[in-house]
Write a protein that holds these residues in place. Structure first.
Motif, PDB file in Angstrom:
ATOM      1  N   ALA A 141      15.359  59.421  71.836  1.00 14.41           N
ATOM      2  CA  ALA A 141      13.936  59.121  71.979  1.00 14.41           C
ATOM      3  C   ALA A 141      13.645  57.709  71.490  1.00 14.41           C
ATOM      4  CB  ALA A 141      13.100  60.128  71.193  1.00 14.41           C
ATOM      5  N   GLY A 142      12.683  57.092  72.121  1.00 10.41           N
ATOM      6  CA  GLY A 142      12.314  55.738  71.710  1.00 10.41           C
ATOM      7  C   GLY A 142      10.917  55.413  72.175  1.00 10.41           C
ATOM      8  N   LEU A 143      10.589  54.159  72.071  1.00 12.80           N
ATOM      9  CA  LEU A 143       9.295  53.700  72.561  1.00 12.80           C
ATOM     10  C   LEU A 143       9.500  52.437  73.376  1.00 12.80           C
ATOM     11  CD1 LEU A 143       8.177  51.035  70.760  1.00 12.80           C
ATOM     12  CD2 LEU A 143       8.067  52.798  69.022  1.00 12.80           C
ATOM     13  N   ILE A 144       8.614  52.233  74.300  1.00 13.76           N
ATOM     14  CA  ILE A 144       8.650  51.019  75.119  1.00 13.76           C
ATOM     15  C   ILE A 144       7.784  49.979  74.430  1.00 13.76           C
ATOM     16  CG2 ILE A 144       8.184  49.998  77.371  1.00 13.76           C
ATOM     17  CD1 ILE A 144       8.440  52.823  78.558  1.00 13.76           C
ATOM     18  N   SER A 145       8.418  48.920  73.994  1.00 10.77           N
ATOM     19  CA  SER A 145       7.727  47.838  73.314  1.00 10.77           C
ATOM     20  C   SER A 145       7.300  46.791  74.346  1.00 10.77           C
ATOM     21  CB  SER A 145       8.674  47.212  72.284  1.00 10.77           C
ATOM     22  OG  SER A 145       8.092  46.079  71.700  1.00 10.77           O
ATOM     23  N   TYR A 255       8.844  44.355  78.942  1.00  8.31           N
ATOM     24  CA  TYR A 255       8.848  45.679  78.326  1.00  8.31           C
ATOM     25  C   TYR A 255      10.296  46.103  78.113  1.00  8.31           C
ATOM     26  CZ  TYR A 255       9.658  46.929  83.231  1.00  8.31           C
ATOM     27  OH  TYR A 255      10.163  46.997  84.516  1.00  8.31           O
ATOM     28  N   ALA A 256      10.576  46.630  76.933  1.00  5.28           N
ATOM     29  CA  ALA A 256      11.940  47.055  76.609  1.00  5.28           C
ATOM     30  C   ALA A 256      11.876  48.058  75.464  1.00  5.28           C
ATOM     31  CB  ALA A 256      12.815  45.865  76.218  1.00  5.28           C
ATOM     32  N   GLU A 257      12.898  48.873  75.350  1.00  6.77           N
ATOM     33  CA  GLU A 257      12.976  49.831  74.253  1.00  6.77           C
ATOM     34  C   GLU A 257      12.985  49.073  72.926  1.00  6.77           C
ATOM     35  OE1 GLU A 257      13.848  52.792  71.564  1.00  6.77           O
ATOM     36  OE2 GLU A 257      15.176  51.089  71.862  1.00  6.77           O
ATOM     37  N   LYS A 277      -8.047  52.078  65.315  1.00  4.19           N
ATOM     38  CA  LYS A 277      -7.244  50.881  65.112  1.00  4.19           C
ATOM     39  C   LYS A 277      -6.197  50.751  66.207  1.00  4.19           C
ATOM     40  CE  LYS A 277      -7.566  51.248  60.049  1.00  4.19           C
ATOM     41  NZ  LYS A 277      -6.773  51.396  58.790  1.00  4.19           N
ATOM     42  N   PRO A 278      -5.842  49.527  66.584  1.00  7.05           N
ATOM     43  CA  PRO A 278      -4.720  49.357  67.508  1.00  7.05           C
ATOM     44  C   PRO A 278      -3.456  49.975  66.914  1.00  7.05           C
ATOM     45  CG  PRO A 278      -5.939  47.303  67.256  1.00  7.05           C
ATOM     46  CD  PRO A 278      -6.454  48.238  66.208  1.00  7.05           C
ATOM     47  N   VAL A 279      -2.642  50.556  67.771  1.00  5.20           N
ATOM     48  CA  VAL A 279      -1.454  51.276  67.315  1.00  5.20           C
ATOM     49  C   VAL A 279      -0.232  50.386  67.480  1.00  5.20           C
ATOM     50  CG1 VAL A 279      -0.095  53.379  67.511  1.00  5.20           C
ATOM     51  CG2 VAL A 279      -2.546  53.427  68.040  1.00  5.20           C
ATOM     52  N   GLU A 280       0.487  50.188  66.400  1.00  9.54           N
ATOM     53  CA  GLU A 280       1.646  49.312  66.425  1.00  9.54           C
ATOM     54  C   GLU A 280       2.875  50.029  66.974  1.00  9.54           C
ATOM     55  OE1 GLU A 280       2.180  47.502  62.637  1.00  9.54           O
ATOM     56  OE2 GLU A 280       0.153  46.668  62.597  1.00  9.54           O
ATOM     57  N   ALA A 281       3.799  49.244  67.487  1.00  7.98           N
ATOM     58  CA  ALA A 281       5.020  49.771  68.099  1.00  7.98           C
ATOM     59  C   ALA A 281       6.047  50.061  67.012  1.00  7.98           C
ATOM     60  CB  ALA A 281       5.572  48.778  69.118  1.00  7.98           C
ATOM     61  N   THR A 282       5.894  51.210  66.356  1.00 11.75           N
ATOM     62  CA  THR A 282       6.827  51.614  65.310  1.00 11.75           C
ATOM     63  C   THR A 282       7.362  53.006  65.604  1.00 11.75           C
ATOM     64  OG1 THR A 282       5.182  52.696  63.900  1.00 11.75           O
ATOM     65  CG2 THR A 282       5.486  50.311  63.607  1.00 11.75           C
ATOM     66  N   ALA A 283       8.545  53.301  65.069  1.00 10.81           N
ATOM     67  CA  ALA A 283       9.131  54.623  65.251  1.00 10.81           C
ATOM     68  C   ALA A 283       8.239  55.707  64.660  1.00 10.81           C
ATOM     69  CB  ALA A 283      10.524  54.663  64.616  1.00 10.81           C
ATOM     70  N   ALA A 284       7.597  55.405  63.529  1.00 14.35           N
ATOM     71  CA  ALA A 284       6.715  56.387  62.900  1.00 14.35           C
ATOM     72  C   ALA A 284       5.547  56.747  63.817  1.00 14.35           C
ATOM     73  CB  ALA A 284       6.189  55.839  61.576  1.00 14.35           C
ATOM     74  N   GLY A 360      16.281  51.810  65.258  1.00 13.28           N
ATOM     75  CA  GLY A 360      15.015  51.617  65.961  1.00 13.28           C
ATOM     76  C   GLY A 360      14.644  52.715  66.932  1.00 13.28           C
ATOM     77  N   TYR A 361      15.479  53.758  67.049  1.00 13.00           N
ATOM     78  CA  TYR A 361      15.126  54.890  67.897  1.00 13.00           C
ATOM     79  C   TYR A 361      14.302  55.894  67.087  1.00 13.00           C
ATOM     80  CZ  TYR A 361      18.286  52.870  71.322  1.00 13.00           C
ATOM     81  OH  TYR A 361      18.881  52.024  72.223  1.00 13.00           O
ATOM     82  N   VAL A 362      13.869  56.973  67.720  1.00 15.83           N
ATOM     83  CA  VAL A 362      12.970  57.935  67.081  1.00 15.83           C
ATOM     84  C   VAL A 362      13.667  59.288  67.001  1.00 15.83           C
ATOM     85  CG1 VAL A 362      10.702  59.034  67.152  1.00 15.83           C
ATOM     86  CG2 VAL A 362      10.991  56.717  68.075  1.00 15.83           C
ATOM     87  N   PRO A 363      14.080  59.724  65.814  1.00 14.06           N
ATOM     88  CA  PRO A 363      14.692  61.050  65.702  1.00 14.06           C
ATOM     89  C   PRO A 363      13.763  62.130  66.249  1.00 14.06           C
ATOM     90  CG  PRO A 363      15.031  59.802  63.687  1.00 14.06           C
ATOM     91  CD  PRO A 363      14.063  59.007  64.521  1.00 14.06           C
ATOM     92  N   LEU A 364      14.331  63.042  67.019  1.00 13.91           N
ATOM     93  CA  LEU A 364      13.530  64.081  67.655  1.00 13.91           C
ATOM     94  C   LEU A 364      13.211  65.219  66.690  1.00 13.91           C
ATOM     95  CD1 LEU A 364      15.409  64.104  71.054  1.00 13.91           C
ATOM     96  CD2 LEU A 364      12.972  63.597  70.759  1.00 13.91           C
ATOM     97  N   PRO A 365      12.096  65.915  66.891  1.00 13.95           N
ATOM     98  CA  PRO A 365      11.729  67.033  66.010  1.00 13.95           C
ATOM     99  C   PRO A 365      12.759  68.166  66.088  1.00 13.95           C
ATOM    100  CG  PRO A 365       9.869  66.354  67.367  1.00 13.95           C
ATOM    101  CD  PRO A 365      11.068  65.656  67.912  1.00 13.95           C
ATOM    102  N   LYS A 366      12.956  68.866  64.988  1.00 14.59           N
ATOM    103  CA  LYS A 366      13.932  69.950  64.910  1.00 14.59           C
ATOM    104  C   LYS A 366      13.605  71.068  65.892  1.00 14.59           C
ATOM    105  CE  LYS A 366      15.869  73.365  61.709  1.00 14.59           C
ATOM    106  NZ  LYS A 366      17.126  73.410  62.429  1.00 14.59           N
TER     107      LYS A 366
END
Length: 380
Positions: A141-145, A255-257, A277-284, A360-366
């Protein structure tokens, strides 16, 4: 002069990371499997993974597809190969479209795709998955920055209609009133925007254009697709290609991961979603969005997800993607099946998800990885 933005909420970031649960390591194969402790491996992997179950006879795997997960696969394969003597994972990249095509031609053991298999692709997979079909296993999982290179602009804010218009050449100057309105007080240059897009069939492009379809208010006039449809701009191949262009070219955007933004020290725009608020491109912030993803697959073995690109919740970054590892539920090659299951199980494990999370990726929920591990264990 740098752009001004409301202060970040530390409490939000901590709360978002709490959503990223520990995952259990799924073992596969017989009781006497070759199980070793792997050393730290791969660029970006900060800690050595726990014991990796290698299967009874580690062998070579060949895979291809998504470039968004390329950095993650490098880390995972280095750790896996270090732990499992005789195992190799040759991942060719090439884009999601190329990966699915090669999988359905029987050339590779699994494909990486940033979009789930379409019905026609599932049907085609039955020719190579004897007695079964290709299934979608969400594993990276990730986000598109929205990455950009504008001198003196460190905290850019954009919204969906503005991003869509930039990539369709409807907005061509950095000091356009639409951009200025989102960034009051900023010294935006009177310079042409150099927009870069993917030239290969890309799941990242498809996720971006799905986001446009849901949120741009009609500014993006094309259907969501792996193939680029916008007007103007310049093309580059793969996530690494567009990230490299933005790094080199002033007044550029693409645009890139997130992993590629971090690797190339690129700035990422925050997105005005309609939240306070604007949402920043963070894994959290991406983890907040993934926590509410819904499984929409056609059966219990198909774990395709529905993602809420139009979220307006505080601290939920909307431009997310998940890379599916696509494998046969039945009809996998017997000589590589155990190693395939072992590698996928390591990817889904706590150790694997942590290793790529550090990059920089996003660990998926259990709750999701538990379901993934069940499907992996049943592959035949």
């Amino acid at each position: 002069m740098k752009l001004q933005r409301n202060g970040r909420s530390k409490a939000l970031a901590i709360g978002a990371m709490a959503l990223v649960s520990s995952l259990s390591l799924a073992a596969c194969g017989s009781d006497d499997n070759n199980t070793n402790a792997a050393p730290a491996g791969g660029s970006g992997s900060a800690a050595a993974p726990a014991a990796i179950n290698c299967g009874p006879k580690p062998t070579a795997l060949v895979a291809a597809g998504s470039t968004a997960q390329g950095n993650a696969i490098d880390i995972l394969k280095n750790n896996f190969e270090a732990a499992c003597k005789g195992a190799t994972v040759n991942y060719g990249g090439g884009g999601s479209g190329a990966g699915v095509q090669q999988f359905n031609q029987g050339k590779i053991q699994f494909a990486g795709s940033d979009s789930a298999l379409k019905p026609a692709e599932v049907e085609a997979s039955k020719a190579v998955c004897t007695g079964g079909q290709g299934v979608n296993l969400p594993l990276v999982a990730g986000l598109i920055s929205i990455v950009y290179n504008v001198e003196g602009v460190d905290n850019l804010v954009l919204d969906a209609p503005t991003i869509a218009k930039i990539f369709d050449s409807q907005i061509i100057k950095w000091n356009d009133p639409a951009i200025a309105a989102l960034n009051p007080g900023a010294k935006l240059p009177d310079a042409d925007i150099q927009a870069f897009h993917r030239t290969d069939d890309s799941g990242t492009t498809e996720n971006l254009t799905k986001y446009f379809a849901k949120t741009s208010g009609g500014a993006w006039a094309y259907p969501a697709s792996k193939a680029w449809a916008g007007k103007g701009g310049q093309g580059a191949n793969g996530s690494a290609g567009v990230a490299a262009q933005v790094k080199q070219v002033k007044n550029s955007i693409s645009y890139a991961e997130l992993s590629y933004a971090q690797t190339n020290n690129l700035k990422s725009a925050a997105i005005n979603t309609g939240a306070a608020k604007p949402v920043e491109a963070t894994a959290a912030n991406a983890a907040n969005t993934f926590a509410k993803a819904q499984i929409a697959g056609a059966n219990s073995s198909d774990l395709a997800l529905t993602l809420d690109y139009a979220t307006k919740e505080e601290g939920s970054y909307p431009l997310v993607l998940v890379t599916y590892e696509i494998a046969c539920d039945k009809g996998n090659k017997a000589d590589t099946l155990d190693t395939l299951k072992a590698f996928l199980a390591y990817t889904a494990s706590d150790a694997g998800q942590k290793a790529i999370g550090d990059a920089g990726y996003v660990p998926l929920p259990k709750t999701l990885t538990d379901k993934v591990n069940t499907v992996i264990g049943a592959l035949a």
